[in-house]
Write an enzyme that holds these catalytic residues in place. Structure first.
Site, short mmCIF file in Angstrom:
data_model
loop_
_atom_site.label_atom_id
_atom_site.label_comp_id
_atom_site.label_asym_id
_atom_site.label_seq_id
_atom_site.Cartn_x
_atom_site.Cartn_y
_atom_site.Cartn_z
N HIS A 297 0.83 -1.22 0.00
CA HIS A 297 0.00 0.00 0.00
C HIS A 297 0.86 1.27 0.00
O HIS A 297 1.19 1.81 1.05
CB HIS A 297 -0.92 -0.01 1.22
CG HIS A 297 -2.01 1.01 1.15
ND1 HIS A 297 -3.30 0.75 1.56
CD2 HIS A 297 -2.03 2.29 0.70
CE1 HIS A 297 -4.05 1.82 1.37
NE2 HIS A 297 -3.29 2.78 0.86
N ASN B 26 -5.05 5.92 -7.22
CA ASN B 26 -5.65 7.27 -7.25
C ASN B 26 -4.69 8.24 -7.93
O ASN B 26 -4.06 9.08 -7.30
CB ASN B 26 -6.08 7.74 -5.85
CG ASN B 26 -5.00 7.64 -4.79
OD1 ASN B 26 -3.97 7.00 -5.00
ND2 ASN B 26 -5.21 8.29 -3.67
N ASP C 159 0.92 2.88 3.80
CA ASP C 159 0.05 3.91 3.20
C ASP C 159 0.86 5.18 2.96
O ASP C 159 0.37 6.30 3.21
CB ASP C 159 -1.17 4.19 4.09
CG ASP C 159 -2.24 4.98 3.35
OD1 ASP C 159 -2.09 5.20 2.13
OD2 ASP C 159 -3.22 5.39 4.00
N HIS D 5 -5.37 -0.45 5.57
CA HIS D 5 -5.12 0.43 6.74
C HIS D 5 -6.22 0.40 7.81
O HIS D 5 -6.91 1.40 8.04
CB HIS D 5 -4.89 1.88 6.29
CG HIS D 5 -5.80 2.42 5.23
ND1 HIS D 5 -7.17 2.39 5.31
CD2 HIS D 5 -5.51 3.04 4.05
CE1 HIS D 5 -7.67 2.95 4.24
NE2 HIS D 5 -6.69 3.36 3.46
O1 DOR Z 1 -4.41 9.51 4.17
C1 DOR Z 1 -4.66 9.05 3.08
N1 DOR Z 1 -4.04 9.50 1.98
N2 DOR Z 1 -5.58 8.10 2.96
C2 DOR Z 1 -6.02 7.68 1.78
O2 DOR Z 1 -6.86 6.83 1.77
C3 DOR Z 1 -5.49 8.25 0.54
C4 DOR Z 1 -4.17 8.82 0.74
C5 DOR Z 1 -3.70 9.70 -0.38
O3 DOR Z 1 -3.80 9.30 -1.54
O4 DOR Z 1 -3.18 10.79 -0.09
#
Ligand code: DOR
Length: 426
Positions: free
Chosen positions: A60, A94, A303, A231
């Protein structure tokens, strides 16, 4: 290709740590054992007090390319990962364009082929543009992606998630879910708990996460798809996953080092404490630690979510969600989980190196006769986190200024040193 003899280290081999030497010749693990003799032209490193673990894997991360190169690129993100001891990362979709068709997927793959210094496996999105309105063409994408995910957003419509799971199941691919019920957010941006109340912030309820996990587990029961929750941050989610596993459902989950290290009362009025899901209460943190200990949480992921200085400097309410983590993950896990006696170094290797691969059908571990893929770490090196040292373009982490223990000295991917602090090693 790497040539090195590391003497007297603790080597993770055959699922256990053993005091041994490890010889790497021409990029291949040649032997592991006691008293391996030095040979000419092979540099020798003193491994006393050091660990040799399989290269870390993070399922992730956000590498931000294509689309958001000012936050990170595949080059800077994978260099940062190599510095953190990682040899495999899976990049979230994303992006712009979102990898939601073969053409967009190929665009990202070209950059990976050109710029990545370690292995990168990209996700495909579940819905077109991650907009939650229309499913992608799963048949077109399944052989080009690691798994399907709409990370950054939850899939809101039950019917749509059901169909997504049916399609992924038919193609033998996992669904990796960011769970967030948007009807339960109420404009929140940190955990709906004591800190939010004391400082007048709007909170994100725990229910917004676990409600959707609960729904998805019900859908897994119907479809039998391999399902992994991103997460996880709440005690209720730990319980739901524990029960699903006990039932024999193909469910797994990850949490990140910051959810194990901190609780909401550690927050400060700065965007480096803001991510989604948020850091929750002490009871949630303790339940997550238990979940790691009892095997409910089998995977640690960072993450890693880099943003620009401007995007992270607008305080808790207005900053973007997301913190970096790939360069501090090992030290954070070592400091807050191993040094505190919650887990052993073997367990750390399992949750940072082995399980993130085996859960997704990838080969794992250090194997004699195979291309070298490992990391050498010093567990006792003390340092204060200073994000000016980061290779990542992202500089914002709740670990800023914290004293951590653990240094990555050498990362070897596909037989080559991709990060190296040993003068002896060329
Ligand atoms: O804190 C986060 N940032 N959570 C997410 O689900 C997306 C991520 C991001 O792409 O910045």
């Amino acid at each position: 290709m790497l040539n090195v003899l590391i003497k007297n280290a603790k080597v993770y081999h055959n699922n256990a740590l053993e005091q041994a030497d490890m010889l790497v010749l021409n990029g291949t693990v040649s032997s592991i054992g006691a008293g391996i003799a030095a040979s000419e032209n092979v540099p020798v490193v003193d491994g006393q007090g050091l660990f040799i673990l399989p290269g870390f894997a993070d399922v992730h991360v956000h590498l931000r390319e294509p689309g958001f190169f000012y936050k990170e690129t595949i080059h800077t993100g994978t260099q940062a990962a190599a510095k953190g001891g990682f040899t495999l990362v899976c990049s979230m979709p994303n992006l712009n364009p979102v990898p939601d068709n073969a053409e967009n997927m190929a665009l990202q793959q070209e950059i990976i082929n050109r710029d990545a210094v370690i292995k990168v496996l990209p996700y495909a999105s579940i819905t077109k543009g991650e907009k939650g309105a229309e499913l992608v063409n799963f048949e077109e994408l399944y052989d080009k992606c690691f798994a399907f995910s709409d990370d950054g957003k939850g899939v809101q419509k039950d019917e749509m998630m059901l169909t997504a799971m049916e399609k992924a199941k038919a193609l033998g691919k996992p669904v990796v879910a960011h769970c967030e019920d948007e009807s339960l957010l109420f404009g929140g941006y940190i955990h709906d708990g004591e800190y939010a109340r004391l400082h007048g912030h709007r909170g994100i309820s725990s229910e917004s996460e676990w409600k959707q996990v609960e729904r998805d587990i019900e859908l897994v029961r119907k479809t039998g798809v391999q399902y992994h929750v991103c997460h996880i941050s709440t005690k209720e989610t730990v319980d739901l996953v524990r029960k699903a596993k006990a039932e024999g459902l193909p469910v797994s989950c990850e949490t990140a080092p910051h959810y194990l290290a901190f609780c909401d009362m550690d927050l400060e009025e700065h965007g480096r404490w803001k991510m989604n899901p948020p850091i929750r209460s002490a009871a949630d943190r303790d339940a997550l630690i238990k979940g790691v200990q009892d095997g409910t949480i089998e995977v640690i992921a960072t993450d890693h979510a880099p943003h620009s200085e401007e995007e992270k400097s607008r305080g808790l309410e207005k900053s973007n969600m997301g913190v970096v983590g790939i360069e501090t993950s090992f030290a954070a896990m070592n400091t807050y989980m191993v040094k505190r006696g919650y887990i052993t170094m073997e367990k750390l290797a399992e949750i940072m190196s082995i399980n993130p691969r085996t859960k997704f059908g990838l080969p794992a571990g250090i194997t004699v006769g195979e291309k070298a893929d490992f990391v050498v770490v010093d567990p006792d090196k003390e340092f204060v986190v200073d994000s000016r040292d980061f290779v990542s373009k992202g500089k914002f982490t709740p670990f800023l200024g914290k004293t951590l223990y653990g240094d990555v000295l050498l990362t070897v991917y596909d037989g080559e040193a991709v990060y190296n602090k040993f003068e002896e090693v060329k």
